[in-house]
Design an enzyme around this catalytic site. Structure first.
Site, PDB file in Angstrom:
ATOM      1  CG  ASN A  13     -25.760   2.850 -11.263  1.00 49.41           C
ATOM      2  OD1 ASN A  13     -26.590   2.701 -12.137  1.00 49.41           O
ATOM      3  ND2 ASN A  13     -24.526   3.214 -11.540  1.00 49.41           N
ATOM      4  CB  CYS A  81     -29.636   5.931 -16.718  1.00 48.68           C
ATOM      5  SG  CYS A  81     -28.852   5.604 -15.121  1.00 48.68           S
ATOM      6  CG  ASN A 170     -29.127   1.278 -21.887  1.00 46.46           C
ATOM      7  OD1 ASN A 170     -30.174   0.655 -21.770  1.00 46.46           O
ATOM      8  ND2 ASN A 170     -28.283   1.454 -20.872  1.00 46.46           N
ATOM      9  CB  CYS A 233     -26.125  -1.727 -14.649  1.00 45.02           C
ATOM     10  SG  CYS A 233     -26.610  -1.082 -16.258  1.00 45.02           S
ATOM     11  N   GLY A 234     -29.298  -0.495 -13.653  1.00 47.79           N
ATOM     12  CA  GLY A 234     -30.742  -0.745 -13.692  1.00 47.79           C
ATOM     13  C   GLY A 234     -31.206  -1.374 -15.001  1.00 47.79           C
TER      14      GLY A 234
HETATM   15  N1  LIG Z   1     -23.689   3.049 -18.916  1.00 44.89           N
HETATM   16  C1  LIG Z   1     -25.002   2.947 -19.567  1.00 44.89           C
HETATM   17  C2  LIG Z   1     -25.900   4.111 -19.107  1.00 44.89           C
HETATM   18  C3  LIG Z   1     -26.235   4.011 -17.628  1.00 44.89           C
HETATM   19  C4  LIG Z   1     -27.043   2.786 -17.360  1.00 44.89           C
HETATM   20  C5  LIG Z   1     -27.119   2.334 -15.926  1.00 44.89           C
HETATM   21  N2  LIG Z   1     -26.469   3.162 -14.956  1.00 44.89           N
HETATM   22  C6  LIG Z   1     -28.533   2.036 -15.508  1.00 44.89           C
HETATM   23  O1  LIG Z   1     -28.878   2.151 -14.318  1.00 44.89           O
HETATM   24  O2  LIG Z   1     -29.320   1.596 -16.397  1.00 44.89           O
HETATM   25  C7  LIG Z   1     -24.841   3.032 -21.084  1.00 44.89           C
HETATM   26  O3  LIG Z   1     -23.884   3.656 -21.553  1.00 44.89           O
HETATM   27  O4  LIG Z   1     -25.726   2.477 -21.775  1.00 44.89           O
END
Ligand SMILES: N[C@H](CCC[C@H](N)C(=O)O)C(=O)O
Length: 330
Positions: A13, A81, A170, A233-234
């Protein structure tokens, strides 16, 4: 004055990191969004683009070595993130010579620490994923007729799939099923439908499909809000791990290490249940693949034409790590 950005990844990512403390004059909010949309664009950007821009700045919060702002490739701001936080943690760890500290994020200061390398040449960090909430207001979501979505079918979203919705912080919608029986394009179709403002998720939502591969073992793929399909996606893998522990207690255990495979490789998670107050540890690589040297004035002008790019030697070690994964998918 020259400034150095990094291209980095957590489980592939991919992000650019900009440490604003290098700048004589910090970028404005709009300049940071414009830069994010430009530098991460797979055609107009640098190095075939990325999934977002992580902006580091100073922090006056107790124990925090810096702050992290997350800007998706479409310019939207995210509160968290997980894969990115591991790379920011490594950057701050090496900048200040500390292995355990906090990073200020939009909603909270999160505990991070350096871990033993997952494999030779694969720097590894553990980051706290929290706060966690299942309440509809925290994502937000609406128009399902319920206040929480935990292990429920949502027929209009996919057949043979049980969904869980949670904010970490998020927003995530996690579908558990069998990738072989799920519609092949199901994740992309659902992720696209819910990516931006819609009647169910006014702020959009990250959509993940998770498949149980064995005891404390998952495979997770995510269509990210503001980005699209990513290698990993973490926060999505962390949310899926919590849903795994809640919904399949015979297969997943709180406090135990969960292995989460993804198209970009593998991370580990540990879900903590403090009387219904959940936090998740996300453990995985923090790989720096390139340095990008650019004049500060060009950054303000969003002009990348004279950026000087250098590759590090770290990707080879990461590729060997992935090649040695033993779940038959790589
Ligand atoms: N796209 C996600 C943010 C990046 C999360 C992802 N890249 C991670 O590693 O958690 C959002 O809008 O909530």
């Amino acid at each position: 004055m020259m400034v150095q950005l990094l291209k980095v990844h957590g489980s592939q990512n991919q992000f650019f990191i900009l440490d604003q403390t290098q700048l004589k004059n910090k970028l404005s909010d709009q300049e940071r969004v414009d830069l994010a949309k430009h530098i991460t664009d797979e055609k107009a950007g640098l190095l075939n683009g990325a999934d977002g821009l992580l902006v580091i700045d100073s922090s006056d919060h107790d124990g925090a070595l810096g702050s992290m702002e997350v800007i998706n490739t479409d310019g939207s701001i995210a509160s968290m993130c997980g894969n990115g936080l591991r790379t920011v943690s490594r950057y701050l760890s090496e900048k200040y010579g500390k292995d355990e500290f906090k990073v200020q994020t939009q909603d909270s200061d999160l505990a991070v620490h350096k871990e033993a390398d997952l494999a030779a040449g694969v720097p590894t960090f553990s980051v706290e994923i929290s706060p966690v909430s299942f309440n509809k207001e925290s994502l937000p979501f609406d128009n399902f007729g319920v206040d929480k979505i935990i292990d429920q079918p949502i027929p209009e979203f996919g057949v043979g799939v049980h969904f869980t919705a949670l904010a970490v912080p998020n927003p995530h919608l996690i579908g558990f099923g069998n990738f072989k029986t799920m519609k092949p394009d199901g994740l992309r179709v659902l992720g696209s439908m819910l990516n931006h403002k819609n009647k169910y998720f006014p702020d959009g939502v990250n959509v993940s499909f998770a498949e149980v591969e064995g005891p404390n073992t998952l495979f997770v793929q995510t269509f990210e809000r503001g980005v699209g399909m990513t290698n990993a996606c973490g926060t999505g893998m962390s949310a899926a791990s919590l849903a795994f522990c809640l919904n399949k207690p015979g297969m997943a255990e709180f406090e135990k290490t969960i292995t989460v495979y993804n198209p970009g490789g593998m991370v580990k998670t540990r879900v903590h249940n403090n009387d219904g107050d959940y936090t998740i540890d996300l453990i995985g690589n923090a790989t720096f693949t390139h340095t990008v040297d650019i004049d500060e004035a060009a950054l303000h002008a969003n002009d990348l034409s004279d950026a000087e790019v250098e590759e590090t030697n770290e990707q080879d070690a990461y590729d060997q790590f992935v090649g040695a994964l033993d779940n038959g998918r790589f």
